[in-house]
Structure formats: structure tokens, C-alpha cells
Design an enzyme around this catalytic site. Structure first.
Site, PDB file in Angstrom:
ATOM      1  N   GLU A   7       0.910  -1.225   0.098  1.00 24.68           N
ATOM      2  CA  GLU A   7      -0.099  -0.170  -0.150  1.00 24.68           C
ATOM      3  C   GLU A   7       0.789   1.239   0.072  1.00 24.68           C
ATOM      4  O   GLU A   7       0.590   2.184  -0.582  1.00 24.68           O
ATOM      5  CB  GLU A   7      -0.811  -0.004   1.151  1.00 24.68           C
ATOM      6  N   ASP A  48      -0.683  -4.891   2.964  1.00 29.45           N
ATOM      7  CA  ASP A  48      -1.283  -3.840   3.665  1.00 29.45           C
ATOM      8  C   ASP A  48      -0.785  -3.756   4.888  1.00 29.45           C
ATOM      9  O   ASP A  48      -1.158  -4.596   6.111  1.00 29.45           O
ATOM     10  CB  ASP A  48      -2.570  -3.970   3.775  1.00 29.45           C
ATOM     11  N   ILE A  75      -0.571  -1.859   7.602  1.00 23.35           N
ATOM     12  CA  ILE A  75      -1.439  -1.519   8.784  1.00 23.35           C
ATOM     13  C   ILE A  75      -3.184  -1.376   8.116  1.00 23.35           C
ATOM     14  O   ILE A  75      -3.053  -0.357   7.367  1.00 23.35           O
ATOM     15  CB  ILE A  75      -1.422  -0.214   9.522  1.00 23.35           C
ATOM     16  N   ASP A  76      -3.886  -2.411   8.018  1.00 23.02           N
ATOM     17  CA  ASP A  76      -5.141  -2.135   7.827  1.00 23.02           C
ATOM     18  C   ASP A  76      -6.159  -1.568   8.717  1.00 23.02           C
ATOM     19  O   ASP A  76      -6.396  -2.209   9.684  1.00 23.02           O
ATOM     20  CB  ASP A  76      -5.686  -3.373   6.977  1.00 23.02           C
ATOM     21  N   THR A 112      -5.776   2.095   9.496  1.00 20.17           N
ATOM     22  CA  THR A 112      -4.807   3.342  10.105  1.00 20.17           C
ATOM     23  C   THR A 112      -5.475   4.277  10.881  1.00 20.17           C
ATOM     24  O   THR A 112      -4.990   4.750  11.944  1.00 20.17           O
ATOM     25  CB  THR A 112      -4.187   3.815   8.920  1.00 20.17           C
ATOM     26  N   ASP A 122      -6.226  -4.296   0.611  1.00 17.73           N
ATOM     27  CA  ASP A 122      -7.027  -4.693   1.729  1.00 17.73           C
ATOM     28  C   ASP A 122      -7.671  -6.049   1.900  1.00 17.73           C
ATOM     29  O   ASP A 122      -8.075  -6.230   2.813  1.00 17.73           O
ATOM     30  CB  ASP A 122      -8.337  -3.416   1.687  1.00 17.73           C
TER      31      ASP A 122
HETATM   32  O1  LIG Z   1      -5.783   2.864   4.774  1.00 18.05           O
HETATM   33  P1  LIG Z   1      -6.153   1.604   5.559  1.00 18.05           P
HETATM   34  O2  LIG Z   1      -6.430   1.634   7.013  1.00 18.05           O
HETATM   35  O3  LIG Z   1      -4.931   0.432   5.307  1.00 18.05           O
HETATM   36  O4  LIG Z   1      -7.257   0.767   4.965  1.00 18.05           O
HETATM   37  C1  LIG Z   1      -8.477   1.459   4.661  1.00 18.05           C
HETATM   38  C2  LIG Z   1      -9.553   1.054   5.240  1.00 18.05           C
HETATM   39  O5  LIG Z   1      -9.573   0.428   6.352  1.00 18.05           O
HETATM   40  O6  LIG Z   1     -10.780   1.779   4.866  1.00 18.05           O
HETATM   41  C3  LIG Z   1     -11.617   1.029   4.707  1.00 18.05           C
HETATM   42  C4  LIG Z   1     -12.852   1.366   5.578  1.00 18.05           C
HETATM   43  O7  LIG Z   1     -13.606   2.425   4.797  1.00 18.05           O
HETATM   44  C5  LIG Z   1     -11.660  -0.413   4.764  1.00 18.05           C
HETATM   45  O8  LIG Z   1     -12.238  -1.164   3.705  1.00 18.05           O
HETATM   46  C6  LIG Z   1     -10.036  -0.474   4.286  1.00 18.05           C
HETATM   47  O9  LIG Z   1      -9.494  -1.673   4.724  1.00 18.05           O
HETATM   48 MG   LIG Z   2      -6.087  -1.109   4.069  1.00 18.32          MG
HETATM   49 MG   LIG Z   3      -3.132   0.375   5.326  1.00 19.57          MG
END
Ligand SMILES: O=P(O)(O)OC[C@@]1(O)O[C@H](CO)[C@@H](O)[C@@H]1O
Ligand SMILES: [Mg+2]
Ligand SMILES: [Mg+2]
Length: 281
Positions: free
Chosen positions: A70, A90, A92-93, A95, A220
Site C-alpha cells: 500500500e 497492507d 496496517i489495515d 490506520t 485490503d
Molecule cells: O488505509 P487502510 O487503513 O490500510 O485501509 C483502509 C480501510 O481500512 O478503510 C476502509 C474503510 O473505509 C476499509 O475497507 C479499508 O480496509
Molecule cells: Mg487497508
Molecule cells: Mg493500510
């Protein structure tokens, strides 16, 4: 038969565990928050540090492998999935959850060969839950096998979705129009964990019946998508066809009966694909 990707999968689990320690340590201090595509699309130095930790560790052991990360893509790396062994990361999924210490934060590592996900690892760092799936060999959480819910009636289901970070008025209208139709079926409930990876693991665990979202990215969902199918669930596009991991659209459900009752309610739209040029949202 020996599994040629077992070493890589073992490495993914070990480095996800180590990354989780970095995330938990960072939660004990201040988190320097930056933004990417908008004021609500957040990134921190921990996201970047964790992604580099994972990528460097893989390069040392599997120098020919490729990466879609990412934060590397955000820094301008291409988001092209070839037939080559590719780690889809990813770091940190969730964040936004991490910044707010909201307790759903995942390290997500998918591994593709010939554009098929061969294994997925999702480590829910604050719950200390290690979700793993190997194509054709099942999905597990901390060693316990996962199985989707056997509910076939959407009206007796919990549906997970997210509002995303796109505030374009037309996209927001479609997101809320879909949500209104789902809520008014009615369903037992609608939930959001704030991370696609954990949302997919909730489907695989049988805790919810389905998750849909338009706006996610391949990093994601790559790992979590295999969790769902290996736990007996299904993946569709939001208009009912086959899922396309680069399309930024997904419906994940326990079975086709529930999936069909979901996608028919959705006001679909098509964000720029992850593999489209020149920019990534
Ligand atoms: O940018 P991050 O944290 O890696 O990921 C973004 C995210 O958390 O935002 C969405 C929620 O709207 C999720 O579907 C997706 O996984
Ligand atoms: Mg994510
Ligand atoms: Mg992320």
C-alpha cells in the site's frame, strides 16, 4: 505432497507477528499522522516502517518475488499484478483505527502466483488473532478451523460494510442509498470494523454473514478474500459477476443465497481500478 509455498507462508506468519509487536509498541507512544489522497486518508510512520520491515525480510529470503505494498504504491511504485510470485501487503489495515486506538488494527499479507491467492495472513494485532488460509487447505484463527455461517436468509443476518474515505457527493449518495436498502430489508444489523481485512475474517469466522464495499484496494482484501473462500464462503463483484481483486469492489458472503440478496440492493459505481494509470486514489 510437499507444499512449495509453505516456507513463504511460515515466513509471512512470523513477520506478521513481528509487525504486530511494532504496531502495539507504537500505540504506547505518539503517532505522527500524515494524509494521502484526502484529509481522512491517513498514514503514519508506523505504516511505512512496518511495510519496509515486511518487504526487506521477504527480499532477503525470496529475492525473485515481487511486491504490491500500500505505502510503496502511495510513493509511486506500480500496482501491477503479474503471474510472478507477488506479496500483496497492507502493513496496517485500519490506520484510522490505529491513530485513534480503536481496537481493530490488522497486518494483512496476501501471496499470489499466476494471479491466484495461494495463501493469506491477517494478524489482528490488538486482539492477538492470527488468521491464516492456504488455497485448498482451509482457513484458521489461532489454529482453530474457520467456517462461515449457515444462515441463508439475509433478514436473519448481520452485514458488514464501510463508508470509505471517498467524499465525492455521487459516491457518498450511492454508498448511503445501498446502505438504506440493506438496512430496510431489514437485516439483523449492520457493522463496520474499519478494516476490510478484519471484516473478511468476520465473514470467515461465521460471526457475520456478509461484507461488501466499493472503494477498497487489492492490499485490503487479498489475504482476507482467501480466508472467506477457504472457510466455505463466496466472493462476488458488487454487480453479481466474478470478483476482480483489482476492481476495488467486493461482496464476500457465507453463501450465494445471501450474496445474491446483497448485490441486488447495491447502487454500484466503479472507482479507478488499482491497476489503472496514472494515479491511484
Ligand atoms: O488505509 P487502510 O487503513 O490500510 O485501509 C483502509 C480501510 O481500512 O478503510 C476502509 C474503510 O473505509 C476499509 O475497507 C479499508 O480496509
Ligand atoms: Mg487497508
Ligand atoms: Mg493500510
Amino acid at each position: 505432497m510437499a507444499d512449495q509455498w509453505q516456507n513463504a507462508m511460515d515466513h509471512a506468519v512470523a513477520i506478521a507477528q513481528k509487525a504486530g509487536e511494532v504496531v502495539r509498541e507504537a500505540l504506547r507512544g505518539d503517532r505522527k499522522v500524515m494524509t494521502k489522497s484526502s484529509s481522512i486518508d491517513l498514514v503514519t510512520q508506523t505504516d511505512q516502517k512496518v511495510e519496509q520491515l515486511i518487504i526487506q525480510s521477504v527480499k532477503e529470503r525470496f529475492p525473485a518475488h515481487r511486491f504490491i505494498g500500500e505505502e510503496s504504491v502511495a510513493a509511486g511504485e506500480p500496482c501491477d499484478l503479474t503471474d510472478q510470485p507477488t506479496w500483496i501487503i497492507d502493513p496496517i489495515d485500519g490506520t484510522t483505527n490505529f491513530v485513534h486506538a480503536f481496537p481493530f488494527v490488522a497486518v494483512s499479507i496476501g501471496f499470489c502466483v499466476d494471479k491466484k491467492v495461494e495463501f493469506g495472513v491477517v494478524y489482528s494485532c490488538l486482539e492477538d488473532k492470527m488468521f491464516v488460509a492456504r488455497r485448498g487447505r482451509g482457513a484458521f484463527c489461532n489454529g482453530e478451523p474457520l467456517k462461515v455461517s449457515d444462515q441463508e436468509d439475509i433478514k436473519r443476518s448481520i452485514v458488514v460494510t464501510e463508508f470509505g474515505s471517498n467524499r465525492d457527493p455521487d459516491a457518498v449518495d450511492r454508498i448511503f442509498s445501498s446502505l438504506r436498502k440493506i438496512v430496510c430489508l431489514p437485516v439483523h444489523g449492520v457493522r463496520s470494523a474499519g478494516t476490510a481485512a478484519i471484516n473478511l475474517c468476520l465473514v470467515a469466522s461465521g460471526s457475520v454473514e456478509a461484507y461488501y464495499e466499493i472503494g477498497i484496494h487489492v492490499w485490503d482484501i487479498a489475504a482476507g478474500s482467501l480466508m472467506v473462500t477457504e472457510a466455505g464462503g463466496v466472493l462476488l463483484d458488487v454487480e453479481g459477476g466474478d470478483v476482480d481483486l483489482m476492481s476495488r469492489r467486493i461482496v464476500a458472503a457465507n453463501n450465494r443465497a445471501v450474496a445474491g440478496q446483497i448485490f441486488r440492493q447495491l447502487d454500484a459505481f466503479s472507482p479507478p481500478r488499482d491497476d489503472a494509470l496514472p494515479s491511484h486514489e
